[in-house]
Every structure is written in C-alpha cells, then in structure tokens.
Design an enzyme around this catalytic site. Sequence first.
Site, PDB file in Angstrom:
ATOM      1  N   GLU A  13     -47.743  90.092 -82.843  1.00 46.45           N
ATOM      2  CA  GLU A  13     -46.829  90.406 -81.736  1.00 46.45           C
ATOM      3  C   GLU A  13     -46.312  91.844 -81.804  1.00 46.45           C
ATOM      4  O   GLU A  13     -45.868  92.384 -80.786  1.00 46.45           O
ATOM      5  CB  GLU A  13     -45.668  89.395 -81.716  1.00 46.45           C
ATOM      6  CG  GLU A  13     -46.168  88.001 -81.328  1.00 46.45           C
ATOM      7  CD  GLU A  13     -45.119  86.902 -81.443  1.00 46.45           C
ATOM      8  OE1 GLU A  13     -45.204  85.941 -80.652  1.00 46.45           O
ATOM      9  OE2 GLU A  13     -44.238  86.960 -82.328  1.00 46.45           O
ATOM     10  N   ASP A 197     -50.167  79.117 -74.399  1.00 42.37           N
ATOM     11  CA  ASP A 197     -50.608  77.709 -74.359  1.00 42.37           C
ATOM     12  C   ASP A 197     -49.620  76.925 -73.491  1.00 42.37           C
ATOM     13  O   ASP A 197     -48.636  77.484 -73.031  1.00 42.37           O
ATOM     14  CB  ASP A 197     -50.640  77.120 -75.781  1.00 42.37           C
ATOM     15  CG  ASP A 197     -49.257  77.157 -76.432  1.00 42.37           C
ATOM     16  OD1 ASP A 197     -48.973  78.130 -77.146  1.00 42.37           O
ATOM     17  OD2 ASP A 197     -48.447  76.241 -76.184  1.00 42.37           O
TER      18      ASP A 197
HETATM   19  N1  ADE Z   1     -45.057  79.604 -79.123  1.00 43.13           N
HETATM   20  C1  ADE Z   1     -46.189  79.626 -78.405  1.00 43.13           C
HETATM   21  N2  ADE Z   1     -46.596  78.389 -78.119  1.00 43.13           N
HETATM   22  C2  ADE Z   1     -45.690  77.544 -78.668  1.00 43.13           C
HETATM   23  C3  ADE Z   1     -45.567  76.135 -78.719  1.00 43.13           C
HETATM   24  N3  ADE Z   1     -46.458  75.326 -78.132  1.00 43.13           N
HETATM   25  N4  ADE Z   1     -44.514  75.608 -79.387  1.00 43.13           N
HETATM   26  C4  ADE Z   1     -43.613  76.423 -79.983  1.00 43.13           C
HETATM   27  N5  ADE Z   1     -43.687  77.742 -79.969  1.00 43.13           N
HETATM   28  C5  ADE Z   1     -44.712  78.316 -79.314  1.00 43.13           C
END
Ligand code: ADE
Length: 231
Positions: A13, A197
Amino acid sequence: MSKIAIMGAMPEEIEPIINKLDNVDMTLYGANKYYEGSYHGQEVVVAYSKIGKVFATLTATVLIEKFGCDRLLFSGVAGAINDELNIGDLIIAKSLCQHDLDITAFGHPFGYVPEGDVSIDTDQTLRNIAQDVAKQKGLTLKEGIIATGDQFVANEERKNWIGTTFGADALEMEGASVAVVCNALNVPFFILRAISDSADMDASFNFDEFLESSAKISADFILSMVDELGR
Ligand code: ADE
C-alpha cells in the site's frame, strides 16, 4: 511548513508512494519503518503499520506524536459491501466505525463504548480536496461509511450484517483506529481505499490477485492529493 503523514497497513500500500519520494530518510521506531522525504517539495512521512487496529493505532500515534505530522492521509484497499463498488473503484470515508466492538451485553449499540462514538467523521476540507482532484482526473469518487474490524471478512452473512448494522459501504481493518487517534489528537485525517474484493467467499482469492493493482490506484490518487495540498 506542514508535514503530511501518509499511512498504509501493508508494504504494497505504501511502496508506490515511497518510490516517488525525494531525499528519503528511513527511521526504525517501535518495530516499524518511517520514511521521511518530500514529494514535489511537500514534506511527508510515510509508513505502513502492519494489519489490524492495534498496529494501526500505534503507527498513527507515532506519525503524529514523534514525527510531528499535522495531517494524515491513509491509502489502501478494502472489501466492498455496497454492490455499486467494483474491484479497483475508489471510496473515501465520510465516517468510520468499529464493527467488532461489542458491549451490547450492557445495552449499548454495536460499535460503542462509553465516552466514545459509534462513528467518527473524516475531515471535510480533505474530502473536498479529494473531490476536486477526482474532478480533475475525470473520476467519480464515492463517499461512504467504512467499517473497521480485526477480521478479514470472507463471508456473505458477516458482510451483510456489517452493512445493515452500520450502513457501511466497505470494510477493512485499520481506518477506524486512525480515526480514533486523529480525532483525539485533533489532527485532520482522510481515509481512501480502492476495492480489492467483495468480502464474500471469493475474497481471499480476489484480495491476493488485486491487492497490488488496487493499492496502486489508491496510492496514485493520494500523491495527486499531496500535490493539491502543497499548492
Ligand atoms: N481489506 C480488503 N479486503 C478486506 C476484507 N475482505 N476484509 C477485511 N479487510 C479487507
């Protein structure tokens, strides 16, 4: 001159940001690396905290109290709750809450402890600047509620619960910690996330695939904001 903190949770990041800095000086402090440098003449301190609320709290505090940063910008990735958000889309937090904070046994709402708040707003001026930058780039920038917890959510039921309980649009694991620290210490802060996601059964697979590309989308936007702030 002002000193801007730029924070992420993972190396991926912040690497796209560190790579663009001039005169970089690294300090190891409290088992984290802090990179002091400048971007187009603007002084910045960049660090990743490691994942989760506790590490994020430590890093945000150190950036402010040890390095003297007077504004904090967070860059990283998040899981989408709102189905208008697709992988690679940006979201800025209007406010943040802790979805895993639970003393409901005492009659309190989820996310609340006495003398705290369920949600903390980010700085309006920094959000306005972000919207100006987005306009210049021809992007639409969604503003919403981001929920934070010490869980990687890969479960439709948990994700939907967080969505309905907090009205959250996206979730991640650090933002609300930064909010608590900056709010307590009166430091204007801004949280930007690009979607990696959808916090569903494919989340871990998608996260691994899109972490780097989504982190870069967020990091590039943050650098444009630094340019705007340095004007
Ligand atoms: N950061 C990116 N995706 C995530 C997820 N599914 N749960 C927690 N933090 C995240």
